[in-house]
Enzyme design. Structure first.
Site, short mmCIF file in Angstrom:
data_model
loop_
_atom_site.label_atom_id
_atom_site.label_comp_id
_atom_site.label_asym_id
_atom_site.label_seq_id
_atom_site.Cartn_x
_atom_site.Cartn_y
_atom_site.Cartn_z
N GLU A 263 0.89 -1.17 0.00
CA GLU A 263 0.00 0.00 0.00
C GLU A 263 0.92 1.21 0.00
O GLU A 263 1.47 1.58 1.04
CB GLU A 263 -0.88 0.00 1.26
CG GLU A 263 -1.83 -1.18 1.36
CD GLU A 263 -3.02 -1.08 0.42
OE1 GLU A 263 -3.18 -0.04 -0.25
OE2 GLU A 263 -3.77 -2.06 0.33
N CYS A 297 -2.36 9.15 2.11
CA CYS A 297 -2.09 8.65 0.76
C CYS A 297 -3.29 8.93 -0.13
O CYS A 297 -3.17 9.02 -1.35
CB CYS A 297 -1.80 7.16 0.81
SG CYS A 297 -3.09 6.26 1.66
N GLU A 394 3.88 13.71 -4.24
CA GLU A 394 2.94 13.64 -3.13
C GLU A 394 3.25 14.82 -2.18
O GLU A 394 4.37 14.93 -1.67
CB GLU A 394 3.18 12.31 -2.42
CG GLU A 394 2.02 11.81 -1.64
CD GLU A 394 2.28 10.41 -1.07
OE1 GLU A 394 3.44 10.00 -0.89
OE2 GLU A 394 1.29 9.73 -0.78
P1 NAP Z 1 8.06 5.42 4.79
O1 NAP Z 1 9.19 6.32 5.00
O2 NAP Z 1 8.06 4.55 3.59
O3 NAP Z 1 7.94 4.54 6.11
C1 NAP Z 1 6.93 3.59 6.28
C2 NAP Z 1 7.41 2.52 7.22
O4 NAP Z 1 8.53 1.85 6.65
C3 NAP Z 1 7.87 3.04 8.57
O5 NAP Z 1 7.52 2.10 9.56
C4 NAP Z 1 9.38 3.09 8.39
O6 NAP Z 1 10.07 3.00 9.59
C5 NAP Z 1 9.60 1.86 7.56
N1 NAP Z 1 10.86 1.84 6.82
C6 NAP Z 1 11.52 2.88 6.27
N2 NAP Z 1 12.62 2.44 5.64
C7 NAP Z 1 12.66 1.09 5.81
C8 NAP Z 1 13.54 0.06 5.40
N3 NAP Z 1 14.64 0.30 4.68
N4 NAP Z 1 13.27 -1.22 5.75
C9 NAP Z 1 12.17 -1.49 6.48
N5 NAP Z 1 11.28 -0.57 6.90
C10 NAP Z 1 11.52 0.71 6.55
O7 NAP Z 1 6.69 6.20 4.73
P2 NAP Z 1 6.12 7.24 5.77
O8 NAP Z 1 6.77 8.54 5.51
O9 NAP Z 1 6.13 6.70 7.16
O10 NAP Z 1 4.59 7.27 5.33
C11 NAP Z 1 4.12 8.07 4.33
C12 NAP Z 1 3.95 7.27 3.05
O11 NAP Z 1 3.03 6.20 3.27
C13 NAP Z 1 3.32 8.12 1.97
O12 NAP Z 1 3.98 7.89 0.75
C14 NAP Z 1 1.89 7.61 1.91
O13 NAP Z 1 1.26 7.80 0.69
C15 NAP Z 1 2.07 6.17 2.24
N6 NAP Z 1 0.81 5.59 2.71
C16 NAP Z 1 0.14 4.72 1.89
C17 NAP Z 1 -1.07 4.19 2.30
C18 NAP Z 1 -1.84 3.26 1.41
O14 NAP Z 1 -2.71 2.57 1.93
N7 NAP Z 1 -1.57 3.21 0.14
C19 NAP Z 1 -1.58 4.52 3.56
C20 NAP Z 1 -0.88 5.40 4.37
C21 NAP Z 1 0.33 5.92 3.94
P3 NAP Z 1 10.73 4.26 10.31
O15 NAP Z 1 10.22 5.47 9.66
O16 NAP Z 1 10.33 4.07 11.69
O17 NAP Z 1 12.19 4.11 10.11
#
Ligand code: NAP
Length: 490
Positions: A263, A297, A394
């Site tokens: 997602e 998102c 985004e």
């Molecule tokens: P993110 O930076 O991708 O982080 C998401 C999760 O992944 C966090 O728990 C993060 O942990 C973890 N993570 C980061 N790098 C990682 C790695 N190398 N290995 C394993 N885990 C890793 O995204 P975010 O900034 O938190 O969230 C915003 C994004 O989520 C936006 O792009 C939004 O569109 C998307 N989103 C999508 C949906 C959907 O249903 N399509 C819903 C909600 C949000 P840490 O940050 O704790 O390191």
């Protein structure tokens, strides 16, 4: 906990366990390290939670793998009853959970409460689905034997969730996982671990056996999670987060050929045709844009409006956006909380300055709010040109860019001009046009004359670089079930 919080808020934070939840026990991280959780409205640290290390992650997967068989054999009614009890407990404690969420994530308490109830709905929905996992039986088409199919849990799962919906992004996975008879290890985002820890506490009270769900909070997500994704005992990865991180995790999951659900990011177009009721459109636009301070998102990322009604829409939207009260989410009447951190606010401002430089007019907002916390003024930009970065990237903030189109084909082409494909919004009162446009959109979901699509009973998910797999509805449990076919000679 810092001075700005009231004693009631402090009590709520203190009531949440701060350890790792592994095999049904709360424990410190290996080495005893912790990670600070910040209130984005003040920048103050409100709690310290355990900072998991790779050894802790291995222990969590040991617990999940160890519990898998017994959990799969647990009666589906019992699995459903646990979900049902957890649902009821969340609803009972919705106010406290909402305050907790606002303290770590920033959105206004009323919005946090909506998320808490939305999150609980997934447990409610899948409490019912648990007992409706079925197989089939039929004679082979050319005779001679029988075709039997059975649905079985895929096995231990690894979940990774983002900070923007700290509870619902978890329960969308946990509900079907528990219902289907899978075990899991979940890692919430480092900014918002408290809501997930509170959920684990509730599931424990609801009778979830140890090892079925294990929670890791960690600073170094990559180092902690990669070994789990590559461990042969893991059978599924479900990730919600950015497309950038999702791509890395897809690569990692190739090693064990995992079942994968992604997602990912979005760039939702919001199309307004000249036959729509503009007051109605403005109401929908405010929800689609401002829910979660724009940090969703599903947030309307760009407004494409018929040139015949663009001025009226822009003026009315700017008026409403300019009236929204900005402040700490726990204060009354606040409609716009802080962004999650300084980096996010800087990124939003960079996109706004880029749009201004390429000729956009600022109708309201257009800058950060001075003082502590990561606040940004609700912003409406009119006359945004094709080259502006915020039409492609985004935004994740309270910024509404408006561009215009002259006809339906141009509107559909503009909507689809992105690598993302999560959701689109369409406002029109012409039924034939509505179907033509909806069919032409390259997205997994469409809001037709409404600014919100999220619903526990509906399949949420995207196409293109917004990911694959669905969460919610009947489709959501399919992600956690394998089909076994038995060719049976009688
Ligand atoms: P993110 O930076 O991708 O982080 C998401 C999760 O992944 C966090 O728990 C993060 O942990 C973890 N993570 C980061 N790098 C990682 C790695 N190398 N290995 C394993 N885990 C890793 O995204 P975010 O900034 O938190 O969230 C915003 C994004 O989520 C936006 O792009 C939004 O569109 C998307 N989103 C999508 C949906 C959907 O249903 N399509 C819903 C909600 C949000 P840490 O940050 O704790 O390191």
């Amino acid at each position: 906990m810092a001075g700005t919080a009231t004693s009631q808020e402090q009590q709520i934070v203190e009531g949440v366990p701060k350890g790792l939840y592994i095999g049904g026990e709360w424990r410190d991280a290996a080495g005893g390290g912790t990670l600070g959780v910040e209130d984005p409205a003040t920048g103050e640290t409100i709690a310290e939670v355990a900072d998991a290390q790779p050894d802790d992650a291995r222990a969590a997967l040991d617990a999940a793998a160890g519990a898998q068989r017994e959990w799969a054999e647990t009666a589906s009614r019992e699995r459903g009853e646990i979900l049902r009890r957890a649902y009821e407990k969340i609803v009972e404690r919705a106010d406290d959970l909402a305050t907790l969420m606002t303290l770590e994530m920033g959105k206004p308490v009323a919005e946090s409460k909506s998320e808490v109830l939305y999150a609980a709905d997934f447990l409610h929905w899948y409490a019912g689905e648990a007992t409706r996992i079925e197989g089939t039986y039929k004679p082979a088409e050319k005779g001679g034997f029988r075709v039997l199919t059975m649905r079985q849990p895929v096995g231990p799962c690894v979940f990774i969730t983002p900070w923007n919906f700290p509870l619902a992004m978890g329960t969308r996975k946990i509900g079907p996982q528990i219902a289907a008879g899978c075990t899991a290890v979940i890692k919430p985002a480092k900014q918002t671990p408290l809501s997930m820890l509170a959920l684990a506490q509730i599931l424990e009270e609801a009778g979830l056996p140890g090892g079925v769900l294990n929670v890791l909070t960690a600073k170094s997500s990559g180092a902690v999670m990669e070994p789990l994704i590559k461990d042969p005992r893991t059978r599924k990865l479900s990730f919600t987060g950015s497309t950038e991180v999702g791509k890395k995790l897809i690569e990692q999951s190739a090693e064990q050929v995992l079942r994968v659900s992604m997602e990912l990011g979005g760039n939702a177009p919001f199309l307004v045709f000249d036959d729509a009721d503009i007051d109605d459109v403005v109401e929908g636009a405010l929800i689609a844009k401002m829910r979660n301070i724009g940090e969703a998102c599903t947030a309307a990322n760009r407004f494409h409006v018929s040139e015949r009604v663009a001025d009226e829409f822009a003026e009315k939207l700017a008026k409403k956006m300019g009236e929204l009260k900005v402040g700490r989410g726990t204060e009354p009447d606040v409609k716009v909380g802080p962004l999650i951190d300084a980096d996010q606010r800087e990124k939003v401002d960079e996109l706004v300055q880029d749009a201004k430089a390429s000729g956009a007019d600022v109708l309201t907002g257009g800058e950060a709010v001075d003082g502590s916390g990561y606040f940004y003024k609700p912003t409406v930009l009119a006359g945004v040109g094709d080259g502006a970065r915020l039409l492609k990237e985004e935004i994740f903030g309270p910024v509404a860019p408006i561009a215009t189109f002259s006809d339906e084909d141009e509107a559909i082409a503009a909507a689809n001009n992105t690598e993302y494909g999560l959701v689109a919004y369409v406002y029109t009162s012409n039924l034939k046009r509505a179907f033509r446009v909806v069919e032409g959109l390259e997205t997994g979901m469409v809001g037709l004359n409404q600014g919100i699509v999220s619903n526990a009973g509906a399949p949420f998910g995207g196409v293109k670089q917004s990911g694959f797999g669905r969460e919610g509805g009947q489709e959501g449990i399919e992600e956690y079930l394998e089909t076994k076919y038995v060719a049976m000679k009688l």
